[in-house]
Design a protein around this motif. Structure first.
Motif, PDB file in Angstrom:
ATOM      1  N   ALA A 178       0.842  -1.248  -0.378  1.00 48.83           N
ATOM      2  CA  ALA A 178      -0.287   0.106  -0.107  1.00 48.83           C
ATOM      3  C   ALA A 178       1.215   1.676   0.166  1.00 48.83           C
ATOM      4  N   VAL A 179       0.313   2.196  -0.688  1.00 51.27           N
ATOM      5  CA  VAL A 179       0.863   3.453  -0.813  1.00 51.27           C
ATOM      6  C   VAL A 179       0.334   4.787   0.275  1.00 51.27           C
ATOM      7  N   GLY A 180       0.669   5.444   1.376  1.00 49.09           N
ATOM      8  CA  GLY A 180      -0.059   6.290   2.495  1.00 49.09           C
ATOM      9  C   GLY A 180       1.442   7.121   2.939  1.00 49.09           C
ATOM     10  N   ILE A 181       0.297   7.249   3.514  1.00 50.00           N
ATOM     11  CA  ILE A 181       0.495   8.855   5.356  1.00 50.00           C
ATOM     12  C   ILE A 181       1.069   7.795   6.186  1.00 50.00           C
ATOM     13  N   TRP A 182       2.516   8.350   6.892  1.00 49.90           N
ATOM     14  CA  TRP A 182       2.314   7.762   8.362  1.00 49.90           C
ATOM     15  C   TRP A 182       2.129   9.115   9.227  1.00 49.90           C
ATOM     16  N   SER A 183       1.677   9.467  10.307  1.00 51.14           N
ATOM     17  CA  SER A 183       1.320  10.034  11.052  1.00 51.14           C
ATOM     18  C   SER A 183       0.865   9.498  12.083  1.00 51.14           C
ATOM     19  N   GLY A 184       1.409   9.783  14.152  1.00 50.56           N
ATOM     20  CA  GLY A 184       1.124   9.236  15.135  1.00 50.56           C
ATOM     21  C   GLY A 184       1.016   8.123  15.465  1.00 50.56           C
ATOM     22  N   GLY A 185       2.136   6.910  14.538  1.00 55.51           N
ATOM     23  CA  GLY A 185       2.054   5.702  14.755  1.00 55.51           C
ATOM     24  C   GLY A 185       0.619   4.955  14.185  1.00 55.51           C
ATOM     25  N   VAL A 186       0.077   5.893  12.651  1.00 57.25           N
ATOM     26  CA  VAL A 186      -0.752   5.109  11.894  1.00 57.25           C
ATOM     27  C   VAL A 186      -0.822   5.547  10.583  1.00 57.25           C
ATOM     28  N   PHE A 187      -1.160   4.484   9.978  1.00 57.06           N
ATOM     29  CA  PHE A 187      -0.964   4.774   8.592  1.00 57.06           C
ATOM     30  C   PHE A 187      -1.889   4.830   7.967  1.00 57.06           C
ATOM     31  N   PHE A 188      -1.967   5.958   6.740  1.00 57.80           N
ATOM     32  CA  PHE A 188      -3.709   5.833   6.494  1.00 57.80           C
ATOM     33  C   PHE A 188      -3.310   5.503   4.921  1.00 57.80           C
ATOM     34  N   PRO A 189      -3.650   4.975   4.059  1.00 58.23           N
ATOM     35  CA  PRO A 189      -3.297   4.731   3.028  1.00 58.23           C
ATOM     36  C   PRO A 189      -4.166   5.245   1.547  1.00 58.23           C
ATOM     37  N   LEU A 190      -3.442   5.091   1.367  1.00 61.88           N
ATOM     38  CA  LEU A 190      -4.125   6.700  -0.272  1.00 61.88           C
ATOM     39  C   LEU A 190      -4.896   5.528  -1.114  1.00 61.88           C
ATOM     40  N   PRO A 191      -5.873   5.922  -1.259  1.00 64.53           N
ATOM     41  CA  PRO A 191      -7.504   4.545  -1.730  1.00 64.53           C
ATOM     42  C   PRO A 191      -6.576   4.895  -3.173  1.00 64.53           C
TER      43      PRO A 191
END
Length: 194
Positions: A178-191
């Motif tokens: 998956a491609v996404g953004i890390w912040s605050g220990g959480v990975f947020f995938p780009l749909p």
């Protein structure tokens, strides 16, 4: 990516101070208030963050911040301005707030993104303040939102969207890429981005 951290985000140290526990403005406890509904008085928030009252722009930033502090989005999907004595409709074209500044701290899975809204709310993106991506209609494209409080979100400005996409990394979990953004220990995938 380092250019974004060093150049475009320079001068945002005050966000770090606020996020680290400096005195902060607390929103009113609107979630606990249950006043009577008093109707529509002509309040509207445009997608560019402009507040209108009966079709005229509210030009006083202090008044906009005051109103923003007593906004609430209820389970019915409607947004209201709420006081202990009354509740009135607020028409919102997109999101009630705009994320207008972003500070990046650290990197990789330890990275933290700190956002400031157009009404000076400061949030650290993570489990409590997640990122959400919606597909723009028509034509596609992603619109990122960050949770601010209650059911209220801030839409990231186009400039922040470009900075955010530059921070995207590839992550492999459970055999899935998956491609996404890390912040605050959480990975947020780009749909839709593989």
């Amino acid at each position: 990516m380092d250019d974004i951290r060093a150049g475009n985000l320079a001068g945002l140290g005050r966000l770090q101070d606020l996020a680290a526990g400096a005195p902060e403005r607390r929103p009113a406890p609107v979630e606990s208030w249950n006043p009577p509904y008093c109707g529509d008085i002509g309040l509207k928030i445009l997608r560019d963050g402009t507040w209108l009252y009966q079709g005229s722009s509210i030009g006083r930033p202090a008044l906009v911040k005051l109103f923003a502090g007593v906004l609430r989005k209820d389970g019915d999907g409607k947004t209201y301005l709420v006081t202990p004595a009354e509740k009135v409709d607020v028409e919102v074209e997109d999101a009630p707030f705009l994320a207008v500044e972003m500070e990046v701290q650290g990197g990789g899975c330890e990275q933290r993104l700190i956002f400031r809204t157009n009404v000076d709310d400061v949030v650290v993106c993570g489990a409590e303040h997640p990122l959400r991506f919606a597909e723009q209609q028509p034509g596609g494209g992603l619109k990122p939102y960050v949770h601010v409080r209650g059911r209220l979100e801030a839409l990231l400005t186009r400039a922040l969207l470009h900075d955010l996409v530059a921070l995207a990394v590839e992550d492999v979990r459970e055999g899935k890429r998956a491609v996404g953004i890390w912040s605050g220990g959480v990975f947020f995938p780009l749909p839709g981005v593989d």
